[in-house]
Scaffold this motif. Structure first.
Motif, PDB file in Angstrom:
ATOM      1  N   GLU A  11       0.841  -1.193   0.000  1.00 50.63           N
ATOM      2  CA  GLU A  11       0.000   0.000   0.000  1.00 50.63           C
ATOM      3  C   GLU A  11       0.881   1.250   0.000  1.00 50.63           C
ATOM      4  O   GLU A  11       1.901   1.306   0.680  1.00 50.63           O
ATOM      5  CB  GLU A  11      -0.910  -0.007   1.227  1.00 50.63           C
ATOM      6  CG  GLU A  11      -2.090   0.929   1.126  1.00 50.63           C
ATOM      7  CD  GLU A  11      -3.133   0.662   2.205  1.00 50.63           C
ATOM      8  OE1 GLU A  11      -3.148   1.394   3.208  1.00 50.63           O
ATOM      9  OE2 GLU A  11      -3.922  -0.276   2.039  1.00 50.63           O
ATOM     10  N   ALA A  12       0.471   2.249  -0.769  1.00 47.07           N
ATOM     11  CA  ALA A  12       1.255   3.479  -0.888  1.00 47.07           C
ATOM     12  C   ALA A  12       1.207   4.306   0.389  1.00 47.07           C
ATOM     13  O   ALA A  12       0.341   4.102   1.250  1.00 47.07           O
ATOM     14  CB  ALA A  12       0.734   4.312  -2.056  1.00 47.07           C
ATOM     15  N   ALA A  13       2.134   5.240   0.514  1.00 41.43           N
ATOM     16  CA  ALA A  13       2.121   6.178   1.640  1.00 41.43           C
ATOM     17  C   ALA A  13       0.920   7.108   1.490  1.00 41.43           C
ATOM     18  O   ALA A  13       0.263   7.144   0.445  1.00 41.43           O
ATOM     19  CB  ALA A  13       3.413   6.988   1.666  1.00 41.43           C
ATOM     20  N   HIS A  14       0.618   7.851   2.535  1.00 43.89           N
ATOM     21  CA  HIS A  14      -0.504   8.787   2.488  1.00 43.89           C
ATOM     22  C   HIS A  14      -0.310   9.776   1.334  1.00 43.89           C
ATOM     23  O   HIS A  14       0.824  10.196   1.057  1.00 43.89           O
ATOM     24  CB  HIS A  14      -0.611   9.569   3.805  1.00 43.89           C
ATOM     25  CG  HIS A  14      -1.009   8.734   4.968  1.00 43.89           C
ATOM     26  ND1 HIS A  14      -2.210   8.068   5.030  1.00 43.89           N
ATOM     27  CD2 HIS A  14      -0.373   8.463   6.132  1.00 43.89           C
ATOM     28  CE1 HIS A  14      -2.299   7.420   6.177  1.00 43.89           C
ATOM     29  NE2 HIS A  14      -1.191   7.630   6.864  1.00 43.89           N
ATOM     30  N   PRO A  15      -1.384  10.168   0.668  1.00 45.01           N
ATOM     31  CA  PRO A  15      -1.268  11.134  -0.437  1.00 45.01           C
ATOM     32  C   PRO A  15      -0.571  12.420  -0.026  1.00 45.01           C
ATOM     33  O   PRO A  15       0.154  13.028  -0.828  1.00 45.01           O
ATOM     34  CB  PRO A  15      -2.733  11.386  -0.820  1.00 45.01           C
ATOM     35  CG  PRO A  15      -3.468  10.159  -0.407  1.00 45.01           C
ATOM     36  CD  PRO A  15      -2.770   9.684   0.832  1.00 45.01           C
ATOM     37  N   GLU A  16      -0.785  12.840   1.234  1.00 44.08           N
ATOM     38  CA  GLU A  16      -0.127  14.058   1.715  1.00 44.08           C
ATOM     39  C   GLU A  16       1.393  13.901   1.714  1.00 44.08           C
ATOM     40  O   GLU A  16       2.131  14.841   1.407  1.00 44.08           O
ATOM     41  CB  GLU A  16      -0.609  14.420   3.122  1.00 44.08           C
ATOM     42  CG  GLU A  16      -2.072  14.813   3.204  1.00 44.08           C
ATOM     43  CD  GLU A  16      -2.976  13.614   3.443  1.00 44.08           C
ATOM     44  OE1 GLU A  16      -2.513  12.462   3.213  1.00 44.08           O
ATOM     45  OE2 GLU A  16      -4.137  13.815   3.825  1.00 44.08           O
ATOM     46  N   VAL A  17       1.853  12.698   2.060  1.00 36.41           N
ATOM     47  CA  VAL A  17       3.295  12.442   2.075  1.00 36.41           C
ATOM     48  C   VAL A  17       3.850  12.474   0.660  1.00 36.41           C
ATOM     49  O   VAL A  17       4.892  13.089   0.394  1.00 36.41           O
ATOM     50  CB  VAL A  17       3.590  11.074   2.736  1.00 36.41           C
ATOM     51  CG1 VAL A  17       5.077  10.736   2.616  1.00 36.41           C
ATOM     52  CG2 VAL A  17       3.171  11.092   4.202  1.00 36.41           C
ATOM     53  N   THR A  18       3.146  11.830  -0.269  1.00 32.94           N
ATOM     54  CA  THR A  18       3.591  11.825  -1.667  1.00 32.94           C
ATOM     55  C   THR A  18       3.657  13.238  -2.232  1.00 32.94           C
ATOM     56  O   THR A  18       4.607  13.610  -2.942  1.00 32.94           O
ATOM     57  CB  THR A  18       2.648  10.961  -2.522  1.00 32.94           C
ATOM     58  OG1 THR A  18       2.593   9.635  -1.985  1.00 32.94           O
ATOM     59  CG2 THR A  18       3.131  10.903  -3.960  1.00 32.94           C
ATOM     60  N   ALA A  19       2.643  14.058  -1.908  1.00 35.03           N
ATOM     61  CA  ALA A  19       2.631  15.447  -2.378  1.00 35.03           C
ATOM     62  C   ALA A  19       3.808  16.223  -1.806  1.00 35.03           C
ATOM     63  O   ALA A  19       4.443  17.043  -2.506  1.00 35.03           O
ATOM     64  CB  ALA A  19       1.312  16.114  -1.994  1.00 35.03           C
ATOM     65  N   ALA A  20       4.130  15.978  -0.534  1.00 36.82           N
ATOM     66  CA  ALA A  20       5.268  16.665   0.089  1.00 36.82           C
ATOM     67  C   ALA A  20       6.586  16.232  -0.549  1.00 36.82           C
ATOM     68  O   ALA A  20       7.497  17.054  -0.744  1.00 36.82           O
ATOM     69  CB  ALA A  20       5.283  16.374   1.585  1.00 36.82           C
ATOM     70  N   LEU A  21       6.701  14.960  -0.890  1.00 30.92           N
ATOM     71  CA  LEU A  21       7.909  14.475  -1.551  1.00 30.92           C
ATOM     72  C   LEU A  21       8.079  15.147  -2.909  1.00 30.92           C
ATOM     73  O   LEU A  21       9.200  15.526  -3.289  1.00 30.92           O
ATOM     74  CB  LEU A  21       7.828  12.955  -1.741  1.00 30.92           C
ATOM     75  CG  LEU A  21       7.777  12.097  -0.472  1.00 30.92           C
ATOM     76  CD1 LEU A  21       7.712  10.621  -0.838  1.00 30.92           C
ATOM     77  CD2 LEU A  21       8.967  12.364   0.428  1.00 30.92           C
ATOM     78  N   GLU A  22       6.985  15.299  -3.617  1.00 32.11           N
ATOM     79  CA  GLU A  22       7.035  15.992  -4.907  1.00 32.11           C
ATOM     80  C   GLU A  22       7.515  17.432  -4.738  1.00 32.11           C
ATOM     81  O   GLU A  22       8.289  17.939  -5.555  1.00 32.11           O
ATOM     82  CB  GLU A  22       5.657  15.965  -5.563  1.00 32.11           C
ATOM     83  CG  GLU A  22       5.212  14.588  -6.026  1.00 32.11           C
ATOM     84  CD  GLU A  22       3.815  14.603  -6.609  1.00 32.11           C
ATOM     85  OE1 GLU A  22       3.123  15.640  -6.477  1.00 32.11           O
ATOM     86  OE2 GLU A  22       3.404  13.575  -7.184  1.00 32.11           O
ATOM     87  N   GLY A  23       7.052  18.070  -3.656  1.00 31.55           N
ATOM     88  CA  GLY A  23       7.471  19.441  -3.400  1.00 31.55           C
ATOM     89  C   GLY A  23       8.959  19.549  -3.112  1.00 31.55           C
ATOM     90  O   GLY A  23       9.642  20.464  -3.600  1.00 31.55           O
ATOM     91  N   ILE A  24       9.487  18.603  -2.325  1.00 33.97           N
ATOM     92  CA  ILE A  24      10.916  18.602  -2.004  1.00 33.97           C
ATOM     93  C   ILE A  24      11.756  18.422  -3.262  1.00 33.97           C
ATOM     94  O   ILE A  24      12.767  19.113  -3.480  1.00 33.97           O
ATOM     95  CB  ILE A  24      11.228  17.492  -0.977  1.00 33.97           C
ATOM     96  CG1 ILE A  24      10.588  17.837   0.382  1.00 33.97           C
ATOM     97  CG2 ILE A  24      12.732  17.295  -0.828  1.00 33.97           C
ATOM     98  CD1 ILE A  24      10.692  16.727   1.413  1.00 33.97           C
TER      99      ILE A  24
END
Length: 308
Positions: free
Chosen positions: A220-233
């Motif tokens: 299962e993937a990480a929370h969408p909020e985490v993925t969005a934050a990774l994209e920002g970084i």
């Protein structure tokens, strides 16, 4: 921190259910109540389940090795799934079986006051364990709705105990109502019916838990909020022209794998790419310590589109 919280919840439930199970068996033998016997079996199953969860947490703490390079965090998911199976097969199965037998061959419950006393005490103990689990669960909510938090939970141990305690509370109430109806109506069938209701409650809890754990078991993937934050970084890195793809997966409750395909600017040489990759990994791990494995692939976005 999360593992310690999980263990606290499990130890509290383990102690409560162990003592309650002994008391319920004694009361079931003394009163002849089918509902009380079902509740005793339920408590035994819950006690065994908590033991399995602790075993799973212990196994999950082993460091990665050559055979399992991503560690053993998935052990928690496996043993949580086993708990769901036991809750359905043993807890629900015994309760339904005992309830059907009592309905087909009803016999009155004796010494009803003892049943009330034991069930009342069990409700108090279960409520205490439930409060401990609910407090740990609320720490993971972060303002999100309850159902959404449950569906997106990555640590099944707390959810399992909270679900079991909730089912236990409902089962105790069902047993109390069934015994009381049997007393006031003089019809012992209500006692068996309460046992059947307990079985249905456990079956529903087990099915829900199995569905939730299955998603984690298969990846299962990480929370969408985490993925969005990774994209920002990653997007903040000046040398990155485009993010082709970011894939995340929980390999354990506190162990996230990240795989990113990035298109770097044509003007950037290999040394700068290496430096950028190092900086991205450092920033991600600093922001999200649960991300323990990061794999970054440098690839032209057009080539990436052809390969997916």
């Amino acid at each position: 921190m999360a593992a310690q919280g999980s263990k606290l919840v499990i130890y509290a439930a383990l102690a409560g259910n162990g003592l309650i199970a002994i008391t319920k068996f004694a009361a079931a033998g003394y009163t002849g109540s089918s509902a009380m016997f079902s509740e005793a079996i339920h408590s035994v199953v819950d006690t065994g389940n908590q033991g399995l969860l602790l075993y799973g947490l212990h196994r999950a703490n082993r460091p990665p090795d050559q055979k399992h390079p991503f560690g053993y965090g998935g052990e928690v998911y496996f043993w949580s799934f086993v708990v769901a199976i036991l809750l359905f097969a043993v807890g629900s199965g015994f309760s339904l079986y005992e309830g059907v037998l009592k309905v087909m061959d009803p016999h009155p419950v004796t010494n009803v006051f003892v049943s009330y006393l034991v069930l009342g005490g069990a409700i108090v103990f279960e409520a205490g364990a439930w409060i401990v689990a609910a407090r740990e669960f609320n720490k993971t909510r972060k303002g999100r709705p309850i159902l959404r938090t449950v569906l997106e939970a990555k640590d099944p141990s707390i959810i399992t105990v909270l679900l079991e305690d909730s089912a236990a509370m409902l089962g105790l109430i069902a047993a109390l109502v069934g015994i009381w109806l049997g007393q006031v109506t003089g019809n012992p069938v209500y006692d068996g019916a309460a046992s059947i209701v307990i079985g249905v409650i456990l079956a529903m809890a087990a099915i829900f838990l199995a569905i939730e754990t299955k998603g984690l078991l298969i990846g299962e993937a990480a929370h969408p909020e985490v993925t969005a934050a990774l994209e920002g970084i990653i997007a903040d890195q000046a040398s990155v022209a485009q993010i082709n793809e970011i894939l995340t997966m929980h390999v354990g409750p506190s162990d996230v794998l990240v795989n990113a395909s990035l298109d770097f600017k044509d003007s950037v040489d290999s040394v700068e790419i290496e430096r950028a990759v190092t900086e991205i990994e450092a920033k991600i791990k600093q922001a999200y310590p649960r991300v323990t494995r990061i794999f970054i692939e440098a690839q032209n976005w057009q080539e990436h589109e052809r390969t997916i």
